[in-house]
Design an enzyme around this catalytic site. Structure first.
Site, PDB file in Angstrom:
ATOM      1  CG  HIS A 117      -0.180  -3.056  -2.153  1.00  0.00           C
ATOM      2  ND1 HIS A 117       1.064  -3.057  -2.825  1.00  0.00           N
ATOM      3  CD2 HIS A 117      -0.539  -4.329  -2.607  1.00  0.00           C
ATOM      4  CE1 HIS A 117       1.528  -4.018  -3.399  1.00  0.00           C
ATOM      5  NE2 HIS A 117       0.612  -4.977  -2.984  1.00  0.00           N
ATOM      6  CB  ALA A 118      -2.938   0.533   3.109  1.00  0.00           C
TER       7      ALA A 118
END
Length: 308
Positions: A117-118
């Site tokens: 998700h980064a």
């Protein structure tokens, strides 16, 4: 099989926080108590320059120097601390080391990682840096420097949540193919388009899941063959997961791993695994699923080496 761990660096989380950081220690302790399958090593930290291959310099500096805003920390889901920064760079380092080992030996693993998700310029959803994106870019650079050839990379993301950060980082990069199979109604609620997305309904069980996986894998094998794969083997599609919303059994998850890893081995595509998500109501069930994943990876590594 080589497996790299980074659980010595803990997060300073408030009581009741739902991120199950102890699962990484429990996973390592299981294999310490059952020696022979894995050659475990502590991960070295990723360098600032390595992180900058996938992240903006301003964001890297904000994490390393403790300059994340309150809003950035809320989006990540962790408060900043020196140990949070150390844990993040060591987890990326574990994927870098696993990728190098996979290129040398066929199969290797990060016993954490999968922080998909980064984004390039921010963290999100318990993900600070994108370990797979950094490791992929670094392996491509090292491969080109040594061989003057392009290293094609395949990301197989079977965490129950869509790999939005990874998809965004590689959106315009034809050398990296991103595949994510995930819950349609689960986080992140604003998805980023991967090269191949397969969305699954709530309650999806073993037969439907494995049929969808088989169809997707057949599409992958029609692509130009990659020189390296990253496999995010999330345990969160499990029926006992608090956040997953799917209904795979423990046997179904193991069969998922077997199909992915067998297909990669048969095509002689090196693979670096990461454990990605897993939030079991009973944490022991999550650890058991990830033990199964690493056991299967070690079995495939042995078969790979036997073919050398």
């Amino acid at each position: 099989m080589l497996a790299f761990h980074s659980d010595a660096h803990s997060l300073l989380l408030p009581p009741g926080h739902r991120f199950p950081q102890s699962k990484y220690r429990l996973l390592r302790e299981h294999f310490e108590a059952h020696p022979g399958l894995l050659r475990m090593e502590a991960a070295a930290p990723a360098t600032e320059g390595e992180l900058a291959l996938a992240h903006t310099p301003d964001y890297v500096e904000a994490v390393l120097l403790g300059r994340l805003t309150a809003a950035q920390q809320r989006e990540i889901g962790f408060p900043w601390s020196p140990s949070m920064a150390a844990r993040s760079v060591h987890s990326v380092g574990a994927s870098i080391m696993a990728a190098r080992a996979a290129l040398a030996e066929g199969v290797a693993a990060n016993m954490a990682g999968g922080t998909h998700h980064a984004y390039a310029d921010k963290g999100s959803g318990y993900c600070v840096f994108n370990d797979v994106a950094v490791a992929a870019r670094l392996m491509q650079a090292e491969w080109h420097r040594a061989r003057r050839q392009l290293l094609r990379v395949l990301v197989i993301d079977l965490d129950v949540h869509q790999g939005n950060g990874t998809a965004a980082i590689f959106r315009d990069d034809d050398s990296v193919f991103t595949f994510s199979m995930h819950g349609a109604k689960n986080f992140p609620f604003r998805k980023e388009p991967s090269d191949l997305d397969v969305e699954l309904p709530d309650g999806c069980a073993d037969d439907e899941y494995l049929a969808a996986l088989d169809t997707a894998l057949e599409r992958l094998w029609q692509l130009p063959p990659p020189g390296l794969a990253f496999y995010l083997a999330g345990a969160d599609p499990h029926e006992g997961d608090r956040l997953g919303r799917l209904k795979l059994t423990t046997a179904g998850l193991l069969e998922r791993d077997r199909r992915v890893l067998t297909a990669l081995r048969e095509r002689r595509i090196p693979v670096a695994l990461s454990m990605a998500g897993g939030y079991g109501r009973d944490l022991a069930s999550t650890v058991a699923c990830q033990v199964n994943t690493l056991n299967e990876a070690a079995r495939q590594w042995a078969l790979w080496r036997a073919q050398d």
